[in-house]
Write a protein that holds these residues in place. Structure first.
Motif, mmCIF file in Angstrom:
data_model
loop_
_atom_site.group_PDB
_atom_site.id
_atom_site.type_symbol
_atom_site.label_atom_id
_atom_site.label_comp_id
_atom_site.label_asym_id
_atom_site.label_seq_id
_atom_site.Cartn_x
_atom_site.Cartn_y
_atom_site.Cartn_z
ATOM 1 N N ALA A 83 0.784 -1.240 0.151
ATOM 2 C CA ALA A 83 -0.055 -0.179 0.040
ATOM 3 C C ALA A 83 0.827 1.425 -0.076
ATOM 4 O O ALA A 83 0.475 2.160 -0.736
ATOM 5 N N THR A 84 2.015 1.339 0.607
ATOM 6 C CA THR A 84 3.055 2.445 0.720
ATOM 7 C C THR A 84 4.209 2.205 0.376
ATOM 8 O O THR A 84 4.392 2.125 -0.961
ATOM 9 N N SER A 85 5.003 1.658 1.328
ATOM 10 C CA SER A 85 6.423 1.418 0.832
ATOM 11 C C SER A 85 7.029 0.547 2.248
ATOM 12 O O SER A 85 6.549 0.696 3.250
ATOM 13 N N ILE A 86 8.246 0.090 1.849
ATOM 14 C CA ILE A 86 8.789 -0.666 2.909
ATOM 15 C C ILE A 86 8.986 0.451 4.003
ATOM 16 O O ILE A 86 9.289 0.226 5.418
ATOM 17 N N SER A 87 9.849 1.395 3.654
ATOM 18 C CA SER A 87 10.390 2.782 4.666
ATOM 19 C C SER A 87 9.159 2.867 5.652
ATOM 20 O O SER A 87 9.307 2.895 6.908
ATOM 21 N N PHE A 88 8.173 3.359 5.102
ATOM 22 C CA PHE A 88 6.819 3.897 5.660
ATOM 23 C C PHE A 88 6.509 2.964 6.791
ATOM 24 O O PHE A 88 6.245 3.041 7.881
ATOM 25 N N ALA A 89 6.176 1.679 6.240
ATOM 26 C CA ALA A 89 5.697 0.700 6.976
ATOM 27 C C ALA A 89 6.347 0.184 8.184
ATOM 28 O O ALA A 89 5.923 -0.084 9.410
ATOM 29 N N THR A 90 7.770 -0.197 7.856
ATOM 30 C CA THR A 90 8.794 -0.431 8.748
ATOM 31 C C THR A 90 8.771 0.568 10.148
ATOM 32 O O THR A 90 8.709 0.246 11.248
ATOM 33 N N VAL A 91 8.615 1.755 9.718
ATOM 34 C CA VAL A 91 9.020 2.903 10.722
ATOM 35 C C VAL A 91 7.543 3.057 11.724
ATOM 36 O O VAL A 91 7.637 2.873 12.766
ATOM 37 N N TYR B 114 17.839 -2.661 12.275
ATOM 38 C CA TYR B 114 16.503 -3.283 11.251
ATOM 39 C C TYR B 114 16.014 -1.996 10.792
ATOM 40 O O TYR B 114 15.945 -2.129 9.256
ATOM 41 N N PRO B 115 15.322 -1.128 11.349
ATOM 42 C CA PRO B 115 14.587 -0.009 10.424
ATOM 43 C C PRO B 115 15.453 0.485 9.411
ATOM 44 O O PRO B 115 15.180 1.226 8.481
ATOM 45 N N ALA B 116 16.780 1.020 10.024
ATOM 46 C CA ALA B 116 17.844 1.564 9.408
ATOM 47 C C ALA B 116 18.211 1.051 7.968
ATOM 48 O O ALA B 116 18.274 1.539 6.910
ATOM 49 N N VAL B 117 18.313 -0.429 8.124
ATOM 50 C CA VAL B 117 18.757 -1.262 6.704
ATOM 51 C C VAL B 117 17.577 -1.255 5.758
ATOM 52 O O VAL B 117 17.674 -1.204 4.668
ATOM 53 N N ALA B 118 16.214 -1.496 6.537
ATOM 54 C CA ALA B 118 15.041 -1.354 5.975
ATOM 55 C C ALA B 118 14.838 -0.298 4.848
ATOM 56 O O ALA B 118 14.669 -0.409 3.607
ATOM 57 N N MET B 119 15.201 1.047 5.454
ATOM 58 C CA MET B 119 14.945 2.273 4.867
ATOM 59 C C MET B 119 16.058 2.293 3.552
ATOM 60 O O MET B 119 15.860 2.789 2.739
ATOM 61 N N GLY B 120 17.308 2.064 4.036
ATOM 62 C CA GLY B 120 18.306 2.094 2.950
ATOM 63 C C GLY B 120 18.279 1.139 2.033
ATOM 64 O O GLY B 120 18.135 1.496 0.783
ATOM 65 N N ALA B 121 17.491 -0.106 2.196
ATOM 66 C CA ALA B 121 17.315 -1.169 1.004
ATOM 67 C C ALA B 121 16.347 -0.803 0.210
ATOM 68 O O ALA B 121 16.235 -1.057 -1.000
ATOM 69 N N ASP B 122 15.139 -0.256 0.923
ATOM 70 C CA ASP B 122 14.156 0.456 0.247
ATOM 71 C C ASP B 122 14.450 1.530 -0.781
ATOM 72 O O ASP B 122 14.011 1.620 -2.094
ATOM 73 N N TRP B 123 15.625 2.354 -0.445
ATOM 74 C CA TRP B 123 15.908 3.482 -1.279
ATOM 75 C C TRP B 123 16.808 2.773 -2.464
ATOM 76 O O TRP B 123 16.607 3.063 -3.438
ATOM 77 N N ALA C 170 16.986 -0.204 -3.671
ATOM 78 C CA ALA C 170 16.197 -1.225 -4.731
ATOM 79 C C ALA C 170 15.118 -0.510 -5.286
ATOM 80 O O ALA C 170 14.866 -0.581 -6.682
ATOM 81 N N TYR C 171 14.253 0.489 -4.677
ATOM 82 C CA TYR C 171 13.103 1.098 -5.412
ATOM 83 C C TYR C 171 13.242 2.572 -5.391
ATOM 84 O O TYR C 171 12.141 3.180 -6.040
ATOM 85 N N GLY C 172 13.932 2.909 -5.033
ATOM 86 C CA GLY C 172 14.275 4.502 -4.927
ATOM 87 C C GLY C 172 13.037 5.242 -4.015
ATOM 88 O O GLY C 172 12.849 6.498 -4.244
ATOM 89 N N HIS C 173 12.619 4.428 -3.092
ATOM 90 C CA HIS C 173 11.574 4.828 -2.275
ATOM 91 C C HIS C 173 12.434 5.620 -1.169
ATOM 92 O O HIS C 173 13.489 5.014 -0.502
ATOM 93 N N HIS C 174 11.922 6.836 -0.690
ATOM 94 C CA HIS C 174 12.280 7.361 0.653
ATOM 95 C C HIS C 174 11.461 8.253 1.098
ATOM 96 O O HIS C 174 10.319 8.906 0.382
#
Length: 309
Positions: free
Chosen positions: A90-98, A244-253, A255-259
């Motif tokens: 629905a949103t992004s890995i970064s948003f959902a993880t935070v 965990y959330p730090a890596v998730a946000m970095g991986a999302d950016w 792999a998918y350019g999400h930030h």
């Protein structure tokens, strides 16, 4: 290598693996229900093989009551995964993880409601800080239904995780690996009616990502975490958990350019700081999906303050 240093390496590796979980979910190409079903299937095989090799089934300590509690915790855990993975879509890995990392605050609320635990002024203050951070992170604008849906799904996942923690932390004398095994085993028949095997048969390379979720993110990751808990003090566990959330946000950016945007970014440290303060102040530890229990297992001897997907 010193014991604590080894534990630091093990937990850091576990949190880095956890941070890549969202990539595996998205790249599998499967629906959230299929992802969780096969995560449970492959995860049960991995945890079962490890427990058998280590002899954990001998003197396991499971009674009908303890098994029932573990199974109930498993119900909450598997649907927590479903909601979290739907939030990714629905949103992004970064948003959902935070947003998902608001779990400790639901534990505080449930403790007050269910067990009449007193919420101190300090905890109430940190709850307010976390809420402010959540408002900033959400960045929801009028008509932004996708973000609103993602926010609701991630919060729902956090609620279910907190409920699982409350249930499973009441289990004593059982190795956490076996509690985790019961939980993923429960997920197999529970999600069977929702699994779409027709769609799964067309996944192709997606099967590799699903197998990775079960073997790496449910088998290896938990083994690393439980091994680390016995070697580390609670404070260090709590701090390392935010890898965990730090890596998730970095991986999302990557792999998918999400930030997340600038305003949203201002809310992240508020949630992280408040979560850390509440976790360290808690009289009972915040646990991983199969929490630490006060059993005879040396791997289960340390408090747990880690939250993973």
């Amino acid at each position: 290598m010193r014991n604590e240093t080894r534990g630091t390496v093990e937990l850091t590796l576990a949190m880095v693996l956890s941070g890549t979980l969202g990539i595996f979910v998205v790249e599998s190409g499967a629906s959230p229900f299929n992802v969780v079903f096969f995560r449970c299937l492959f995860g049960a095989a991995a945890l079962g093989a490890y427990s058998l090799a280590r002899g954990y089934f001998t003197g396991h300590g499971l009674t009908p009551r303890k098994f029932g509690l573990a199974a109930l915790g498993g119900v909450f855990i598997v649907f927590n995964w479903v909601l979290l993975f739907e939030a990714y879509e629905a949103t992004s890995i970064s948003f959902a993880t935070v947003v998902y990392h608001t779990q400790p605050f639901f534990l505080v609320v449930f403790g007050a409601v269910l067990f009449r635990e007193r919420i101190t002024a300090a905890k109430f203050g940190w709850l307010a800080v976390a809420f402010a951070g959540l408002v900033l992170v959400s960045g929801i604008r009028p008509g932004d239904t996708a973000s609103l849906k993602g926010l609701g799904l991630a919060l729902g996942a956090a609620v279910l995780y907190a409920l699982s923690t409350i249930v499973t932390k009441r289990i004593t004398g059982v190795r956490p690996h076996l509690i985790a095994l019961v939980q993923v085993l429960v997920g197999i028949p529970l999600l069977l009616p929702f699994a779409d095997f027709g769609a799964a048969s067309e996944l192709g390379a997606g099967w590799g990502w699903l197998a990775g979720l079960g073997i790496v993110h449910t088998g290896l990751m938990y083994v690393l975490m439980y091994a680390a808990y016995a070697k580390l003090p609670t404070a260090k566990i709590a701090v390392l958990a935010f890898t965990y959330p730090a890596v998730a946000m970095g991986a999302d950016w990557a792999a998918y350019g999400h930030h997340i945007g600038l305003v949203q970014a201002l809310g992240v440290p508020l949630i992280v700081l408040a979560s850390l303060k509440v976790t360290l102040a808690a009289r009972t530890p915040v646990a991983a999906p199969a929490p630490r229990t006060d059993g005879h297992a040396p791997e289960a001897a340390s408090p747990v303050a880690t939250r993973v997907g």
